[in-house]
Design a protein around this motif. Structure first.
Motif, mmCIF file in Angstrom:
data_model
loop_
_atom_site.group_PDB
_atom_site.id
_atom_site.type_symbol
_atom_site.label_atom_id
_atom_site.label_comp_id
_atom_site.label_asym_id
_atom_site.label_seq_id
_atom_site.Cartn_x
_atom_site.Cartn_y
_atom_site.Cartn_z
ATOM 1 N N MET A 110 1.100 -0.909 0.084
ATOM 2 C CA MET A 110 -0.186 0.377 -0.092
ATOM 3 C C MET A 110 0.711 1.353 0.355
ATOM 4 O O MET A 110 1.088 2.381 -1.184
ATOM 5 N N HIS A 111 1.929 1.458 0.346
ATOM 6 C CA HIS A 111 2.960 2.230 0.723
ATOM 7 C C HIS A 111 3.345 2.890 -0.182
ATOM 8 O O HIS A 111 4.238 3.703 -0.942
ATOM 9 N N ASN A 112 4.345 1.116 -0.811
ATOM 10 C CA ASN A 112 4.836 1.457 -2.126
ATOM 11 C C ASN A 112 4.013 1.839 -3.301
ATOM 12 O O ASN A 112 4.482 2.782 -4.190
ATOM 13 N N TYR A 113 2.352 1.838 -3.297
ATOM 14 C CA TYR A 113 1.461 2.053 -4.485
ATOM 15 C C TYR A 113 1.093 3.652 -4.227
ATOM 16 O O TYR A 113 1.351 4.861 -5.012
ATOM 17 N N HIS A 114 0.667 4.204 -2.858
ATOM 18 C CA HIS A 114 1.107 5.498 -2.572
ATOM 19 C C HIS A 114 2.302 6.092 -2.928
ATOM 20 O O HIS A 114 1.753 7.660 -3.734
ATOM 21 N N ASP A 115 3.612 5.730 -3.220
ATOM 22 C CA ASP A 115 4.403 6.283 -3.767
ATOM 23 C C ASP A 115 4.560 6.521 -4.635
ATOM 24 O O ASP A 115 4.805 7.925 -5.594
ATOM 25 N N VAL A 116 3.736 6.060 -5.431
ATOM 26 C CA VAL A 116 3.387 5.718 -7.027
ATOM 27 C C VAL A 116 2.374 6.905 -7.486
ATOM 28 O O VAL A 116 3.140 7.493 -8.582
ATOM 29 N N HIS A 117 1.576 6.641 -7.032
ATOM 30 C CA HIS A 117 -0.382 7.129 -7.346
ATOM 31 C C HIS A 117 -0.028 8.675 -6.817
ATOM 32 O O HIS A 117 -1.510 9.449 -6.406
ATOM 33 N N ASN A 118 0.494 8.925 -4.837
ATOM 34 C CA ASN A 118 0.404 9.880 -4.097
ATOM 35 C C ASN A 118 -0.850 9.440 -3.948
ATOM 36 O O ASN A 118 -1.154 10.434 -2.740
ATOM 37 N N SER A 119 -1.518 8.182 -3.315
ATOM 38 C CA SER A 119 -2.198 7.763 -2.864
ATOM 39 C C SER A 119 -2.775 6.764 -2.829
ATOM 40 O O SER A 119 -2.059 5.617 -3.269
ATOM 41 N N PHE A 120 -3.870 5.885 -2.146
ATOM 42 C CA PHE A 120 -3.663 4.892 -1.823
ATOM 43 C C PHE A 120 -4.623 4.180 -2.893
ATOM 44 O O PHE A 120 -5.168 4.943 -3.705
ATOM 45 N N PRO A 121 -4.725 2.903 -2.653
ATOM 46 C CA PRO A 121 -5.330 2.671 -4.011
ATOM 47 C C PRO A 121 -7.077 2.960 -3.948
ATOM 48 O O PRO A 121 -6.977 2.192 -2.559
ATOM 49 N N PRO A 122 -8.100 2.665 -5.109
ATOM 50 C CA PRO A 122 -9.468 2.155 -4.855
ATOM 51 C C PRO A 122 -9.485 1.042 -3.781
ATOM 52 O O PRO A 122 -9.157 0.101 -4.330
ATOM 53 N N GLY A 123 -10.405 1.249 -3.419
ATOM 54 C CA GLY A 123 -11.264 0.622 -2.785
ATOM 55 C C GLY A 123 -12.024 -0.617 -3.502
ATOM 56 O O GLY A 123 -12.028 -2.577 -3.768
ATOM 57 N N ASN A 124 -12.594 -0.341 -4.936
ATOM 58 C CA ASN A 124 -12.771 -0.667 -5.983
ATOM 59 C C ASN A 124 -13.226 -0.202 -7.372
ATOM 60 O O ASN A 124 -13.621 1.018 -6.628
ATOM 61 N N THR A 125 -13.383 -0.561 -7.785
ATOM 62 C CA THR A 125 -13.891 0.296 -9.014
ATOM 63 C C THR A 125 -14.643 -0.776 -9.899
ATOM 64 O O THR A 125 -15.169 -1.390 -10.120
#
Length: 317
Positions: free
Chosen positions: A32-47
């Protein structure tokens, strides 16, 4: 002698399993933190399966096989795969089509009693859940590989819905929606900057054992699909539902069992905080503080939540 040794051996094995579970949750936090580093946010809960924010969240009112759009949304686990050294599996996911699960419990509200759900294009990906998303203490269902044992912090109520949901039971609850409280919801993009309670006082992920749901799911099947999100709020953990506040960890009596964090560890469950650390949450913890740890902002500010005025900043551990 055997009678004396057996409990000790079993306790040692459970300690090892709990340690492995702790490591699993640490990996989720790192991803989750690595995703945040790339996208500047946590991933969506769902789409939605097409990545857009649909308006008809209950689809046609029909189930998976009849094409109900609501069943088959893509959950958070699919988005973090590249950050957990699962690039090959990630490339098998077709985000333009519905997610897939070998079994989804849809027993209420007129849907079918359970079965396969989603698009066959995502069957291979949806049936190969990585081992680090399965708690070693949880008895695995007959659909091993299609279910996971962890969830993300959905806050309150039903995080897979949006704030303008007109579905009568939800509307009647007269509560503000989950997007204002937790870290994950439909099409969310919550970042560190929004966690004003502090990252060490806010849940990021928790355990949600897929087969500990006796009131809403077949024990041999499970109700926490790997990548699919449907009616039962798969992949989310919440602290309240329809105004019921006092739902403690590992609660097995509340009727909406699919939505509350639970595990097979003695005395509690593991949880990853937003700072990436992993803590064990005791079943006997203060319930007001437990509830407040789901919120990223001051819990005392929640509408109608006067019993949470301790605030999300109070330490749980």
């Amino acid at each position: 002698m055997i009678g004396l040794l057996l409990p000790a051996v079993q306790a040692a094995r459970e300690a090892a399993r709990r340690m492995q579970c702790t490591n699993n949750m640490k990996q989720i936090g790192l991803a989750m933190h690595n995703y945040h580093d790339v996208h500047n946010s946590f991933p969506p809960g769902n789409t939605f399966f097409n990545g857009q924010n649909g308006t008809d969240l209950r689809g046609t009112g029909k189930g998976c096989e009849a094409g109900g759009v609501y069943h088959g949304m893509m959950g958070w686990a699919a988005f973090v795969l590249p950050f957990m050294e699962q690039n090959a599996l990630y490339e098998q996911v077709d985000f333009t089509k519905r997610a897939y699960a070998s079994y989804v419990e849809l027993g209420n509200y007129g849907h079918e009693s359970g079965g396969t759900c989603g698009d066959e294009a995502n069957k291979e990906a949806g049936s190969n859940c990585p081992g680090y998303l399965a708690c070693p203490s949880c008895p695995q269902s007959g659909l091993k590989g299609s279910q996971k044992d962890y969830c993300v912090n959905g806050g309150a109520e039903l995080p897979e819905r949006t704030s303008n949901d007109s579905y009568a039971p939800i509307k009647a609850a007269k509560n503000a929606r989950a997007p204002y409280f937790g870290l994950f919801w439909q099409n969310s993009g919550c970042g560190m900057q929004s966690i004003t309670d502090g990252t060490s006082h806010t849940f990021l992920a928790l355990e949600l054992a897929s087969v500990t749901l006796p009131n809403a799911s077949k024990q041999s099947k499970g109700a926490n699909p790997f990548i699919l999100v449907g009616h039962w709020s798969e992949g989310y953990g919440i602290f309240t539902h329809h105004g019921v506040m006092n739902i403690p960890p590992n609660c097995m009596t509340y009727h909406e069992t699919t939505r509350t964090p639970r595990a097979f560890h003695a005395g509690g469950l593991n949880a990853t905080l937003a700072d990436g650390s992993v803590r064990f949450v005791s079943e006997t913890c203060n319930n007001n503080v437990y509830n407040a740890t789901f919120t990223r902002a001051n819990a005392g500010a929640l509408p109608g939540r006067g019993d949470l005025e301790a605030g999300g900043g109070e330490a749980l551990f």
